[in-house]
Write a protein that holds these residues in place. Structure first.
Motif, short mmCIF file in Angstrom:
data_model
loop_
_atom_site.label_atom_id
_atom_site.label_comp_id
_atom_site.label_asym_id
_atom_site.label_seq_id
_atom_site.Cartn_x
_atom_site.Cartn_y
_atom_site.Cartn_z
N MET A 1 1.58 0.32 11.45
CA MET A 1 1.31 -0.65 10.39
C MET A 1 0.12 -0.18 9.57
N ASN A 2 0.14 -0.53 8.34
CA ASN A 2 -0.99 -0.27 7.47
C ASN A 2 -1.77 -1.56 7.27
N TRP A 3 -3.00 -1.55 7.67
CA TRP A 3 -3.86 -2.72 7.51
C TRP A 3 -4.78 -2.49 6.32
N PRO A 4 -4.94 -3.49 5.49
CA PRO A 4 -5.86 -3.30 4.35
C PRO A 4 -7.30 -3.22 4.85
N ILE A 5 -8.07 -2.39 4.22
CA ILE A 5 -9.49 -2.28 4.54
C ILE A 5 -10.26 -2.78 3.33
#
Length: 73
Positions: A1-5
């Motif tokens: 998954m790509n989590w926003p930073i």
């Protein structure tokens, strides 16, 4: 998954080596809140630490007391 930073300015920071757990709980509380977090308003966390610790302690005792009541019913 790509989590926003998100890079956030003005995050409150602890000024000692003792309050990290409370800071983590306060960050979680703020992020989970339904309100938009205005981090500039949280800068006084260090000054409020005794109050936060007392609130955490009271919540733990309240939960423990409720468990005892339930077990005695």
């Amino acid at each position: 998954m790509n989590w926003p930073i998100n890079d956030v300015d003005d995050l409150p920071q602890q000024d000692n080596g003792d309050d990290c757990g409370v800071f983590v709980m306060k960050y979680m509380e703020a992020v989970m809140s339904s309100k938009t977090v205005v981090w500039k308003e949280t800068i006084d966390w260090c000054k409020e630490m005794p109050k936060f610790r007392a609130q955490i302690t009271a919540n733990i005792f309240r939960a423990f007391s409720n468990l005892i009541k339930l077990s005695n019913e």
